[in-house]
Scaffold this motif. Structure first.
Motif, mmCIF file in Angstrom:
data_model
loop_
_atom_site.group_PDB
_atom_site.id
_atom_site.type_symbol
_atom_site.label_atom_id
_atom_site.label_comp_id
_atom_site.label_asym_id
_atom_site.label_seq_id
_atom_site.Cartn_x
_atom_site.Cartn_y
_atom_site.Cartn_z
ATOM 1 N N SER A 100 13.521 10.841 -6.493
ATOM 2 C CA SER A 100 12.128 11.151 -6.860
ATOM 3 C C SER A 100 11.210 10.106 -6.239
ATOM 4 N N PHE A 101 10.010 10.551 -5.928
ATOM 5 C CA PHE A 101 9.041 9.639 -5.309
ATOM 6 C C PHE A 101 7.777 9.615 -6.166
ATOM 7 N N THR A 102 7.218 8.419 -6.331
ATOM 8 C CA THR A 102 5.916 8.370 -7.005
ATOM 9 C C THR A 102 4.922 7.695 -6.070
ATOM 10 N N TYR A 103 3.663 8.037 -6.287
ATOM 11 C CA TYR A 103 2.558 7.515 -5.465
ATOM 12 C C TYR A 103 1.648 6.697 -6.354
ATOM 13 N N GLU A 104 1.233 5.557 -5.849
ATOM 14 C CA GLU A 104 0.234 4.812 -6.628
ATOM 15 C C GLU A 104 -0.668 4.006 -5.700
ATOM 16 N N GLY A 105 -1.835 3.628 -6.265
ATOM 17 C CA GLY A 105 -2.696 2.692 -5.556
ATOM 18 C C GLY A 105 -3.354 3.267 -4.326
ATOM 19 N N LEU A 106 -3.843 4.495 -4.413
ATOM 20 C CA LEU A 106 -4.582 5.056 -3.267
ATOM 21 C C LEU A 106 -5.893 4.297 -3.108
ATOM 22 N N THR A 107 -6.102 3.677 -1.950
ATOM 23 C CA THR A 107 -7.359 2.932 -1.730
ATOM 24 C C THR A 107 -7.916 3.278 -0.352
ATOM 25 N N LEU A 108 -9.244 3.172 -0.226
ATOM 26 C CA LEU A 108 -9.926 3.365 1.050
ATOM 27 C C LEU A 108 -10.534 2.038 1.468
ATOM 28 N N SER A 109 -10.530 1.775 2.775
ATOM 29 C CA SER A 109 -11.092 0.499 3.245
ATOM 30 C C SER A 109 -12.604 0.470 3.036
ATOM 31 N N SER A 110 -13.190 1.667 2.930
ATOM 32 C CA SER A 110 -14.639 1.717 2.703
ATOM 33 C C SER A 110 -14.990 3.078 2.093
ATOM 34 N N GLY A 111 -16.060 3.123 1.369
ATOM 35 C CA GLY A 111 -16.547 4.390 0.827
ATOM 36 C C GLY A 111 -17.477 5.077 1.817
ATOM 37 N N ILE A 112 -17.662 4.406 2.973
ATOM 38 C CA ILE A 112 -18.583 4.958 3.980
ATOM 39 C C ILE A 112 -17.841 5.110 5.299
ATOM 40 N N LEU A 113 -17.977 6.228 5.969
ATOM 41 C CA LEU A 113 -17.421 6.411 7.318
ATOM 42 C C LEU A 113 -18.589 6.579 8.276
ATOM 43 N N LEU A 168 18.903 7.840 -5.393
ATOM 44 C CA LEU A 168 19.483 8.137 -4.077
ATOM 45 C C LEU A 168 18.465 7.853 -2.985
ATOM 46 N N ALA A 169 18.932 7.516 -1.823
ATOM 47 C CA ALA A 169 18.030 7.343 -0.678
ATOM 48 C C ALA A 169 17.476 8.719 -0.308
ATOM 49 N N GLY A 170 16.241 8.716 0.188
ATOM 50 C CA GLY A 170 15.637 9.997 0.548
ATOM 51 C C GLY A 170 14.495 9.827 1.530
ATOM 52 N N THR A 171 14.058 10.956 2.087
ATOM 53 C CA THR A 171 12.939 10.972 3.030
ATOM 54 C C THR A 171 11.754 11.679 2.380
ATOM 55 N N GLU A 172 10.623 11.025 2.372
ATOM 56 C CA GLU A 172 9.413 11.629 1.804
ATOM 57 C C GLU A 172 8.432 11.912 2.929
ATOM 58 N N THR A 173 7.764 13.048 2.854
ATOM 59 C CA THR A 173 6.710 13.387 3.815
ATOM 60 C C THR A 173 5.369 13.191 3.120
ATOM 61 N N VAL A 230 8.787 8.926 5.647
ATOM 62 C CA VAL A 230 9.312 7.578 5.398
ATOM 63 C C VAL A 230 10.639 7.696 4.667
ATOM 64 N N ASP A 231 11.625 6.912 5.120
ATOM 65 C CA ASP A 231 12.935 6.874 4.450
ATOM 66 C C ASP A 231 12.923 5.723 3.455
ATOM 67 N N LEU A 232 13.302 6.002 2.233
ATOM 68 C CA LEU A 232 13.286 4.941 1.210
ATOM 69 C C LEU A 232 14.604 4.897 0.465
ATOM 70 N N ALA A 233 15.113 3.704 0.290
ATOM 71 C CA ALA A 233 16.320 3.511 -0.526
ATOM 72 C C ALA A 233 15.902 3.566 -1.996
ATOM 73 N N PRO A 234 16.856 3.746 -2.896
ATOM 74 C CA PRO A 234 16.497 3.749 -4.326
ATOM 75 C C PRO A 234 15.744 2.470 -4.699
ATOM 76 N N GLY A 235 14.586 2.622 -5.348
ATOM 77 C CA GLY A 235 13.808 1.462 -5.773
ATOM 78 C C GLY A 235 12.912 0.895 -4.695
ATOM 79 N N GLU A 236 13.134 1.331 -3.444
ATOM 80 C CA GLU A 236 12.324 0.792 -2.360
ATOM 81 C C GLU A 236 10.929 1.446 -2.348
ATOM 82 N N SER A 237 9.934 0.683 -1.907
ATOM 83 C CA SER A 237 8.600 1.281 -1.774
ATOM 84 C C SER A 237 8.054 0.956 -0.389
ATOM 85 N N ALA A 238 7.026 1.694 -0.025
ATOM 86 C CA ALA A 238 6.401 1.467 1.288
ATOM 87 C C ALA A 238 4.910 1.700 1.151
#
Ligand code: GLC
Length: 721
Positions: A606-619, A637-642, A667-675
């Protein structure tokens, strides 16, 4: 245009010889070079004699090094100017080594493996004598009733464009003249064939030019930007005019606006079919409209052969138009090196060595593993090799897993699921196999055998789906469920109260009522190709962790169709929480949402996502906004997330989709690994076709969505100024 080719060939050719270059004939005309005995049925009606056969410019569907060399030799012996034949064929997802269908490859979200599959297909085709493949098919699809959904990579213009580039680069490599292991790519079907009304093949397409340009054209353009050498016209009308006779589409957009100066070929008989469309009074007018529109090759009709001489004679067609078409064909022959080496890559000895090689089959197996999508899993998969498994269903021991457009593949040489599972299980005896039903029928004997096989099992794996001819060209369906017999088999097995996993073999998104609700686990296999059974066994036993993500939505039912993720909001969007209001855009008998959304797919981890941030609120125009998000493998288990990044332009000069895929990364992630995943949003990604067809971005607010599919996402926002 190649002046030297004009001076060396065209200016010495008679009008008949020029027009013969514009003719493409199919294999039966070349079964025994010069022997007309094979010309039967519709071919016979063409009334083509062997002299014409020997002067044609190209051949469709002849393959095999020795065969091609014999036909080419015979042809050259009769060619006054020594102009070699071009050999073309449909090598869409493999030659002898069949890869998963393109819809499956689209679900891999892996352009590198897609490119590799095209390069292997090209290698096998080229050594077998072929010069051009009628691929990639880049028709955007939103209607699973259409049989050719299987041939597309899906419903998103950006993802389709990524695969377009990958396929063309795989087929053509970097130097078609020098690299004998490659073939020229022919992009098809230009244009918007996938928008056939009712999902009925060859049916009317009626789109605004803005829709055409915003959603349906990008992938073709991406293929041409990648250097595709040919374009095939589609059977359908575009804005009321058959694509094959549509000057605005072909001479306007394709040639003048996009600068394409390669060969345009009709689809099979699509010139002549303008008469049936009601766009030409007779075959002569059809020929006139096609040559005026810039179609160079007449595939499998003799409209050009029979009528261009007279049309030139009476001055309706300037011979310069014929010269133009001939030159484009000769240019392609020259680029392929055929004048110097008419046999090009054909090599009988090497053919025996590399076609269907173990290396190629390993690549097919890997892509099949990456293309399968785990749609549901409630504690049943992966299987344990010590479990007693009952493998039941018409696909348990079937070779019919290559899918449409696998004409050179061999169902007899397929790695079947039954054998592959028996090889992986602790011992073969742990896997009991029963057919359980046919594709469309079920008998008492089959039921009894299935119940017997299931009786001693710890877990039941049902291998069910569509026969390959239930999708593909001419394979439109109004009912996109599994056939009743197989739904009955599923109910029968469900009644045993044992863990139940379903493996689906199909060429389109299906209505999974009676499957998804019955099964504890569902694995989408599509038509996985020559090594499909081995790949699926790897996935079922967890040697490989599923990583596919749907590139096309699975509707809740056919009544929702078309249902796709990048839709418009409407003025009365359905609220997140039902509030009983009748007067909103919804059904009273079904949900709005598809059963499974674009981008969806599960994993054994299973994969979880956290901490979505933008470098700026203006483009600002020159300052991209950087997007960061942390993805964590929270499973065992190790897995690949898109990781998928979508944008929403909240307000535009025309309405804008509620989401649009703009980038993705695996991204390939081992159990407990984050990227930490990083994306850059640039102003150019915000541009769209306005009502006046200009393409630009508008200042305003944008939503950013990041997640593992198009539904379950984290959100942020920025403003373009
Ligand atoms: C078919 C298909 C096209 C194919 C051609 C040659 O009708 O529409 O995709 O390339 O004929 O086989």
């Amino acid at each position: 245009m190649s002046e030297h080719l004009y001076h060396k060939y065209v200016q010495h050719m008679t009008l008949e010889e020029k027009i013969a270059q514009l003719l493409q004939l199919a294999a039966p005309f070349y079964d025994e070079p010069g022997d007309d005995s094979e010309i039967t049925g519709p071919l016979e009606e063409l009334g083509i004699g062997s002299d014409t056969v020997r002067n044609a410019g190209s051949v469709l569907g002849v393959a095999g090094a020795e065969k091609v060399m014999a036909v080419q030799k015979k042809h050259l012996e009769n060619s006054r100017l020594g102009i070699p034949l071009l050999f073309m064929a449909d090598i869409v997802h493999g030659f002898k080594t069949i890869f998963p269908i393109p819809l499956a490859i689209g679900s891999s979200w892996n352009p590198e493996l897609a490119e590799q599959s095209a390069a292997i297909a090209a290698r096998e085709a080229a050594v077998s004598g072929l010069h051009v493949t009628f691929a990639p098919m880049l028709d955007l699809v939103r209607d699973p009733r259409w049989g050719r959904v299987m041939e597309s990579t899906g419903e998103d213009p950006y993802l389709n464009s990524v695969f377009a580039k990958a396929f063309v680069e795989g087929f053509q490599g970097k130097n078609l003249t020098q690299d004998m292991s490659r073939v020229a790519a022919c992009v098809k079907h230009f244009a918007a064939y996938g928008a056939a009304e009712g999902g009925r093949d060859y049916n009317t397409v009626d789109l605004s030019e803005r829709q055409l340009r915003e959603y349906y054209l990008p992938a073709y353009k991406a293929a041409l930007d990648a250097g595709a050498e040919m374009v095939m016209t589609s059977f359908n009308v575009v804005d009321g005019i058959p694509a094959t006779g549509n000057r605005k589409l072909l001479r306007g957009i394709l040639r003048a606006e996009w600068g394409f100066d390669g060969v345009v070929i009709s689809d099979w008989a699509s010139i002549k079919e303008m008469v049936a469309h009601g766009a030409a009074e007779d075959d002569k007018e059809a020929a006139l409209k096609a040559i005026w529109a810039g179609v160079d090759i007449d595939m499998m009709t003799v409209s050009y052969l029979n009528h261009l001489p007279e049309l030139v004679e009476v001055g309706l067609v300037d011979e310069a138009l014929i010269d133009e078409a001939v030159l484009r064909i000769l240019q392609l022959k020259e680029k392929l090196g055929l004048f110097e080496n008419p046999m090009r890559g054909a090599d009988p000895a090497l053919e025996k060595e590399i076609v269907f090689s173990a290396e190629h089959r390993r690549a097919a197996r890997k892509l099949a593993e990456k293309s399968s999508v785990l749609l549901k899993n409630e504690g049943v998969l992966p299987l344990n090799i010590e479990q007693r498994v009952a493998l039941i269903g018409p696909f348990a021991d079937s070779g019919d897993i290559l899918g449409w457009w696998s004409w050179t593949g061999s169902k007899e040489q397929v790695a079947k699921l039954s054998g592959a599972m028996r090889s992986l299980a602790g011992n073969a005896g742990l896997v009991t196999v029963a057919e359980g039903s046919g594709i469309h029928t079920i008998t008492a004997v089959q039921k009894e055998a299935a119940l017997k096989a299931a009786a001693a099992a710890d877990v039941i794996v049902l291998a069910v789906g569509e026969a390959s001819e239930m999708s593909g060209e001419g394979g439109s369906r109004t009912n996109i469920k599994l056939p009743d017999a197989q739904l009955e088999l599923i109910r029968l097995m469900k009644g045993l109260g044992k863990p139940l996993a379903v493996v689906l073999f199909n060429g389109r998104p299906l209505d999974l009522h009676g499957v998804y609700d019955q099964a504890d686990a569902v694995l989408e296999a599509w038509f996985p190709g020559s090594e499909g059974g081995a790949a699926l066994a790897d996935l079922l036993y967890g040697k490989v962790n599923p990583s596919g993500r749907l590139s096309v939505s699975f509707p809740d039912s056919v009544g929702q169709v078309p249902v796709y993720y990048n839709a418009f909001s409407t003025g009365r969007p359905k609220p997140q929480v039902e509030d009983g209001n009748r007067y909103i855009s919804k059904y009273i008998d079904a949900p709005n949402e598809p059963l499974l959304p674009f981008g969806f797919g599960l994993s054994y981890t299973s994969f979880t996502y956290e901490g979505l941030t933008l470098s700026s609120g203006i483009l600002k125009d020159d300052q991209p906004v950087e997007v960061k998000v942390k993805v964590i493998n929270t499973g065992s288990l190790a897995g690949t997330e898109t990781v998928q990044l979508y944008l929403r332009d909240r307000s535009g000069e025309v309405v804008r989709p509620v989401k649009e895929l703009k980038a993705f990364k695996q991204v390939d992630l081992a159990p407990g690994e984050s990227a930490e995943m990083i994306f850059a949003i640039e102003e150019r990604q915000l541009r769209y076709h306005h009502s006046d067809l200009t393409v630009s971005s508008d200042p305003g607010w944008f939503d950013v969505y990041v997640g593992g599919n198009s539904r379950d996402v984290l959100a942020a926002e920025f403003r373009l100024i």
